[in-house]
Design a protein around this motif. Structure first.
Motif, PDB file in Angstrom:
ATOM      1  N   GLN A 266       0.874  -1.170   0.000  1.00 38.68           N
ATOM      2  CA  GLN A 266       0.000   0.000   0.000  1.00 38.68           C
ATOM      3  C   GLN A 266       0.911   1.220   0.000  1.00 38.68           C
ATOM      4  N   GLY A 267       0.587   2.182  -0.804  1.00 41.12           N
ATOM      5  CA  GLY A 267       1.417   3.371  -0.912  1.00 41.12           C
ATOM      6  C   GLY A 267       2.264   3.324  -2.164  1.00 41.12           C
ATOM      7  N   SER A 268       3.132   4.300  -2.288  1.00 35.79           N
ATOM      8  CA  SER A 268       3.950   4.390  -3.495  1.00 35.79           C
ATOM      9  C   SER A 268       5.418   4.150  -3.162  1.00 35.79           C
ATOM     10  N   SER A 269       6.163   3.806  -4.189  1.00 35.78           N
ATOM     11  CA  SER A 269       7.602   3.602  -4.080  1.00 35.78           C
ATOM     12  C   SER A 269       8.298   4.514  -5.075  1.00 35.78           C
ATOM     13  N   THR A 270       9.527   4.868  -4.767  1.00 39.36           N
ATOM     14  CA  THR A 270      10.296   5.665  -5.717  1.00 39.36           C
ATOM     15  C   THR A 270      10.986   4.734  -6.703  1.00 39.36           C
ATOM     16  N   LYS A 271      11.196   5.237  -7.900  1.00 41.91           N
ATOM     17  CA  LYS A 271      11.765   4.426  -8.974  1.00 41.91           C
ATOM     18  C   LYS A 271      12.661   5.298  -9.838  1.00 41.91           C
ATOM     19  N   ARG A 272      13.734   4.696 -10.317  1.00 44.14           N
ATOM     20  CA  ARG A 272      14.626   5.339 -11.264  1.00 44.14           C
ATOM     21  C   ARG A 272      14.998   4.294 -12.303  1.00 44.14           C
ATOM     22  N   THR A 273      14.979   4.651 -13.569  1.00 38.79           N
ATOM     23  CA  THR A 273      15.347   3.725 -14.624  1.00 38.79           C
ATOM     24  C   THR A 273      16.776   3.998 -15.067  1.00 38.79           C
ATOM     25  N   ILE A 274      17.586   2.951 -15.053  1.00 37.13           N
ATOM     26  CA  ILE A 274      18.985   3.059 -15.478  1.00 37.13           C
ATOM     27  C   ILE A 274      19.136   2.190 -16.722  1.00 37.13           C
ATOM     28  N   THR A 275      19.641   2.791 -17.794  1.00 35.45           N
ATOM     29  CA  THR A 275      19.858   2.075 -19.045  1.00 35.45           C
ATOM     30  C   THR A 275      21.330   1.748 -19.167  1.00 35.45           C
ATOM     31  N   ILE A 276      21.618   0.451 -19.316  1.00 36.93           N
ATOM     32  CA  ILE A 276      23.008  -0.012 -19.456  1.00 36.93           C
ATOM     33  C   ILE A 276      23.211  -0.445 -20.904  1.00 36.93           C
ATOM     34  N   GLN A 277      24.257   0.127 -21.520  1.00 42.73           N
ATOM     35  CA  GLN A 277      24.567  -0.206 -22.900  1.00 42.73           C
ATOM     36  C   GLN A 277      25.633  -1.302 -22.913  1.00 42.73           C
ATOM     37  N   THR A 278      25.363  -2.360 -23.657  1.00 42.45           N
ATOM     38  CA  THR A 278      26.317  -3.457 -23.797  1.00 42.45           C
ATOM     39  C   THR A 278      26.834  -3.460 -25.230  1.00 42.45           C
ATOM     40  N   PRO A 279      27.921  -4.180 -25.494  1.00 43.21           N
ATOM     41  CA  PRO A 279      28.445  -4.210 -26.865  1.00 43.21           C
ATOM     42  C   PRO A 279      27.409  -4.803 -27.819  1.00 43.21           C
ATOM     43  N   ARG A 280      27.441  -4.355 -29.054  1.00 39.25           N
ATOM     44  CA  ARG A 280      26.504  -4.854 -30.045  1.00 39.25           C
ATOM     45  C   ARG A 280      27.015  -6.116 -30.672  1.00 39.25           C
TER      46      ARG A 280
END
Length: 174
Positions: A160-174
């Protein structure tokens, strides 16, 4: 005395001077006794981005712990250059440095703005798979952070209630 770049070091006792950033600094303890320090370790980077592993053994490690900080740039002289460890090499270099009680340390205050901060080698998922159970290289980087979002809030089903969130994008070799 001019500073040598890391690839120009020769094996043996060395009175030459190198100017490097301490990219990482960590301790390695005895696996049977976690209070017994075996050696302190550093990953060092020169101005051109060349990297090398360095070790310092007790009790000399105390001298370095008080004078050398992770992220700082220093000149080192009077150290030993030897072949790198066989197992768990933190960087791809066939040599490493060993600091002793005779090693001179001077902090560099005027650091060039382009001096590299980090040393890493990105491995593809296939390369990571091939490294399973292989102890020659220490693999601790899986990608490079490409983006970090602002902090947001999200509602979860379980709480119940809210949570904080952060999106982290990790780049890997192609």
């Amino acid at each position: 005395m001019a500073d040598l770049l890391l690839p120009n070091l020769l094996a043996g006792n060395c009175s030459d001077r190198v100017c490097v950033r301490v990219s990482r600094f960590w301790n390695f303890y005895d696996t049977n006794n976690e209070t017994k320090l075996l050696h302190a370790n550093m990953v060092l980077i020169d101005v051109e981005g060349n990297s090398i592993h360095a070790q310092v053994y007790p009790p000399t490690d105390e001298l370095f712990r008080t004078r050398v900080k992770e992220g700082g740039v220093y000149t080192f002289s009077y150290f030993r250059v030897r072949g790198s460890n066989i197992c768990y090499k933190p960087v791809e270099n066939d040599q490493m440095l060993v600091f002793t009680k005779w090693t001179k340390v001077e902090e560099v205050l005027a650091v060039p703005p382009a001096f590299p901060m980090y040393s890493y080698s990105i491995a593809s998922p296939e390369q990571l798979q091939a490294r399973i159970d292989i102890r020659t290289q220490f693999t601790d980087v899986i990608g490079v952070i490409a983006a970090i979002s602002s902090i947001g809030t999200t509602q979860t089903k379980l709480r119940q209630g809210s949570s904080t969130k952060r999106t982290i994008t990790i780049q890997t070799p192609r």
